[in-house]
Design an enzyme around this catalytic site. Structure first.
Site, PDB file in Angstrom:
ATOM      1  N   HIS A 108      42.573 -57.408 -62.602  1.00 13.84           N
ATOM      2  CA  HIS A 108      42.731 -56.609 -61.388  1.00 13.84           C
ATOM      3  C   HIS A 108      41.798 -57.181 -60.326  1.00 13.84           C
ATOM      4  O   HIS A 108      40.872 -56.515 -59.855  1.00 13.84           O
ATOM      5  CB  HIS A 108      42.430 -55.136 -61.667  1.00 13.84           C
ATOM      6  CG  HIS A 108      42.968 -54.197 -60.627  1.00 13.84           C
ATOM      7  ND1 HIS A 108      43.639 -53.033 -60.940  1.00 13.84           N
ATOM      8  CD2 HIS A 108      42.939 -54.248 -59.280  1.00 13.84           C
ATOM      9  CE1 HIS A 108      43.991 -52.403 -59.837  1.00 13.84           C
ATOM     10  NE2 HIS A 108      43.567 -53.127 -58.804  1.00 13.84           N
ATOM     11  N   GLU A 166      50.404 -46.817 -60.177  1.00 11.23           N
ATOM     12  CA  GLU A 166      49.551 -46.364 -59.070  1.00 11.23           C
ATOM     13  C   GLU A 166      50.418 -45.643 -58.054  1.00 11.23           C
ATOM     14  O   GLU A 166      51.507 -46.110 -57.714  1.00 11.23           O
ATOM     15  CB  GLU A 166      48.860 -47.523 -58.330  1.00 11.23           C
ATOM     16  CG  GLU A 166      47.709 -48.172 -59.043  1.00 11.23           C
ATOM     17  CD  GLU A 166      47.082 -49.273 -58.195  1.00 11.23           C
ATOM     18  OE1 GLU A 166      47.121 -49.165 -56.944  1.00 11.23           O
ATOM     19  OE2 GLU A 166      46.577 -50.235 -58.784  1.00 11.23           O
ATOM     20  N   TYR A 198      53.319 -46.921 -52.700  1.00 12.52           N
ATOM     21  CA  TYR A 198      52.557 -46.181 -51.697  1.00 12.52           C
ATOM     22  C   TYR A 198      53.393 -45.801 -50.470  1.00 12.52           C
ATOM     23  O   TYR A 198      53.215 -44.721 -49.923  1.00 12.52           O
ATOM     24  CB  TYR A 198      51.334 -46.990 -51.255  1.00 12.52           C
ATOM     25  CG  TYR A 198      50.272 -47.074 -52.319  1.00 12.52           C
ATOM     26  CD1 TYR A 198      49.362 -46.031 -52.501  1.00 12.52           C
ATOM     27  CD2 TYR A 198      50.180 -48.171 -53.163  1.00 12.52           C
ATOM     28  CE1 TYR A 198      48.384 -46.097 -53.487  1.00 12.52           C
ATOM     29  CE2 TYR A 198      49.202 -48.238 -54.159  1.00 12.52           C
ATOM     30  CZ  TYR A 198      48.310 -47.198 -54.314  1.00 12.52           C
ATOM     31  OH  TYR A 198      47.350 -47.258 -55.296  1.00 12.52           O
ATOM     32  N   GLU A 225      49.461 -56.309 -59.262  1.00  6.31           N
ATOM     33  CA  GLU A 225      49.931 -56.666 -57.929  1.00  6.31           C
ATOM     34  C   GLU A 225      49.725 -58.137 -57.576  1.00  6.31           C
ATOM     35  O   GLU A 225      48.951 -58.490 -56.669  1.00  6.31           O
ATOM     36  CB  GLU A 225      49.258 -55.775 -56.876  1.00  6.31           C
ATOM     37  CG  GLU A 225      49.591 -54.301 -57.031  1.00  6.31           C
ATOM     38  CD  GLU A 225      48.998 -53.424 -55.937  1.00  6.31           C
ATOM     39  OE1 GLU A 225      49.420 -52.267 -55.829  1.00  6.31           O
ATOM     40  OE2 GLU A 225      48.101 -53.907 -55.197  1.00  6.31           O
ATOM     41  N   ARG A 266      44.346 -45.699 -66.991  1.00  5.82           N
ATOM     42  CA  ARG A 266      44.560 -47.114 -66.723  1.00  5.82           C
ATOM     43  C   ARG A 266      43.276 -47.702 -66.152  1.00  5.82           C
ATOM     44  O   ARG A 266      42.823 -47.307 -65.083  1.00  5.82           O
ATOM     45  CB  ARG A 266      45.722 -47.313 -65.739  1.00  5.82           C
ATOM     46  CG  ARG A 266      45.955 -48.774 -65.430  1.00  5.82           C
ATOM     47  CD  ARG A 266      47.095 -49.008 -64.449  1.00  5.82           C
ATOM     48  NE  ARG A 266      47.048 -50.412 -64.038  1.00  5.82           N
ATOM     49  CZ  ARG A 266      47.139 -50.831 -62.793  1.00  5.82           C
ATOM     50  NH1 ARG A 266      47.305 -49.977 -61.798  1.00  5.82           N
ATOM     51  NH2 ARG A 266      47.070 -52.118 -62.526  1.00  5.82           N
ATOM     52  N   ASN A 270      53.696 -49.880 -58.755  1.00  4.23           N
ATOM     53  CA  ASN A 270      52.785 -49.254 -57.797  1.00  4.23           C
ATOM     54  C   ASN A 270      53.562 -48.959 -56.529  1.00  4.23           C
ATOM     55  O   ASN A 270      54.181 -49.865 -55.954  1.00  4.23           O
ATOM     56  CB  ASN A 270      51.607 -50.169 -57.471  1.00  4.23           C
ATOM     57  CG  ASN A 270      50.657 -50.333 -58.637  1.00  4.23           C
ATOM     58  OD1 ASN A 270      50.829 -49.720 -59.682  1.00  4.23           O
ATOM     59  ND2 ASN A 270      49.637 -51.155 -58.462  1.00  4.23           N
TER      60      ASN A 270
END
Length: 442
Positions: A119, A349, A292, A164, A75, A290
């Site tokens: 991005h 991600e 985290y 995002e 990616r 994504n």
């Protein structure tokens, strides 16, 4: 042995400004991140992406490393000001050539490119015209996307419109901690809506282009847990979920915003015109998630724009200060499926920043990162066992890079980069990941 579905896309993810260096090379224009990082006091030690890990000149070396790791997919993102130095109008052919060379090299290495159109490195010339707060950016973004489809659409079959959007709005325009570094409550909400409009326009233009690939978007999803069972804390978590997560997912999948948002923000809520949400609701082929960490949320008046305060938990945390909470990935993937339907998903991600340890032989034993990946891959596998249509996992990130305002102080890579010599060294986590890919499990 946890075995993943056949043809599961094991990959890594990067972003253009974080890895490429040479941001103004060969006719490129400046970006908001180039400007921001060159503004004193904005980044760790005043560090910039001027060199990064010099991917602009060493992409063949990096792709050879990707092939060595066995990556099935990569990616990447394209820098808008490399293609349109002024944001619109004149096309910079060397910029197109650069990305064409990367895409061709990936295909030759049998690595599938997943291309993120935006991005975060907006052309500075467009910021001068209002940037994402200017509704005209929907047209500007559409022109840019069309150019990429025309040049690369015969080889790129997986497109991601935005990365995002909530971070672009919140960190870039509300908190001011990322480019373009604004603190404008009203503008941040308009930015959110314009981002979603631009996403919808890019999807529609891809369909109109006749492309036979797939197109989606990447959102960061942060599950909200309540600090207590009190009515106030539950309501705060619901507001935070609406503001951070559902403000982007609901319009895509339901064609509407969560009711709590316009009620909460009142006059500051952007003017949503008739037909806007129909455009945002344009069907996508997959969703990139994504993940985290989670947030444990409590109600606190004046804590952020929705009166929601994050309560730090005990236990392991990364260098970013994020709690290591793999169960949250399992929860997130199940929640997306249960809330929005059985759409194909990718983890676009997920990764961790820890300090690396060198042994006497020069090997890099990043055991905490390896353990992080193992636990999160296990969580993803549990979601697949639940029936979630998860098709791939892109580790953040391939190589240590410029971690935005944190500069080079937060290594996330499977590959170490010595930024003085540009020497690349695969870490223990990278060797382990190579085995995972080879065995399609662990």
């Amino acid at each position: 042995m946890l075995t993943f579905p056949k043809d599961f896309m094991w990959g890594c993810a990067t972003a253009s400004y974080q890895i490429e260096g040479s941001p103004m090379a060969d006719g490129a224009g400046d970006s908001i991140w180039h400007r921001f990082s060159h503004t004193p006091g904005t980044t760790h030690n005043g560090e910039t992406g001027d060199i990064a890990h010099d991917h602009y000149n060493r992409y063949l070396e990096d792709i050879a490393l990707m092939k060595d790791l066995g990556l099935r997919a990569y990616r990447m993102s394209i820098s808008w000001p490399r293609i349109y130095p002024d944001g619109t109008g004149r096309i910079n052919q060397p910029g197109l050539d650069f990305y064409e060379n990367i895409i061709d090299a990936l295909l030759e290495a049998e690595i599938v490119p997943f291309v993120t159109i935006y991005h975060w490195d907006l052309p500075g010339a467009l910021q001068d015209r209002g940037g994402w707060a200017n509704r005209e950016i929907v047209d500007w973004f559409g022109q840019y996307a069309q150019t990429l489809y025309a040049r690369f659409g015969d080889r790129v079959t997986n497109w991601i419109t935005l990365n995002e959007p909530s971070v672009v709005s919140k960190r870039g325009h509300l908190d001011g901690t990322q480019a373009p570094g604004l603190n404008d409550y009203w503008a941040a909400l308009r930015v959110s809506h314009n981002l979603m409009m631009a996403h919808g326009r890019a999807v529609q233009l891809y369909r109109a282009s006749g492309g036979d690939g797939k197109i989606g978007i990447t959102v960061n999803v942060t599950p909200q847990h309540t600090a207590s069972d009190s009515t106030e804390d539950v309501a705060a978590a619901e507001r935070n979920d609406a503001f951070l997560n559902r403000a982007y997912l609901d319009p895509i999948f339901k064609g509407s915003y969560p009711d709590v948002l316009p009620a909460w923000f009142g006059e500051a809520w952007p003017n949503v015109r008739e037909g806007d949400l129909d455009d945002v609701h344009s069907p996508i082929d997959f969703l990139g998630v994504n993940y985290y960490t989670r947030q444990v949320t409590a109600n606190k008046r004046g804590a952020g724009v929705v009166d929601a305060q994050q309560v730090k938990q005990t236990g392991d945390h990364t260098l970013m200060g994020w709690e290591v909470y793999p169960d949250g990935l399992h929860e997130t993937l199940d929640w997306v499926r249960d809330t929005y339907g059985d759409i194909p998903l990718y983890v676009t991600e997920s990764g961790s920043s820890f300090k690396d340890s060198f042994d006497d032989s020069g090997a890099i034993n990043d055991n905490r990162r390896l353990e992080y990946l193992q636990s999160h891959f296990s969580a993803a596998h549990r979601a697949i066992q639940d029936g979630v249509d998860l098709r791939g996992y892109f580790v953040w990130t391939f190589i240590d890079n410029f971690e935005w305002a944190f500069g080079y102080s937060r290594p996330f890579g499977l590959v170490h980069c010595d930024f003085d010599t540009q020497k690349r060294t695969i870490k223990r986590s990278g060797h382990w990941y190579r085995d995972v890919i080879a065995n399609n499990g662990f």
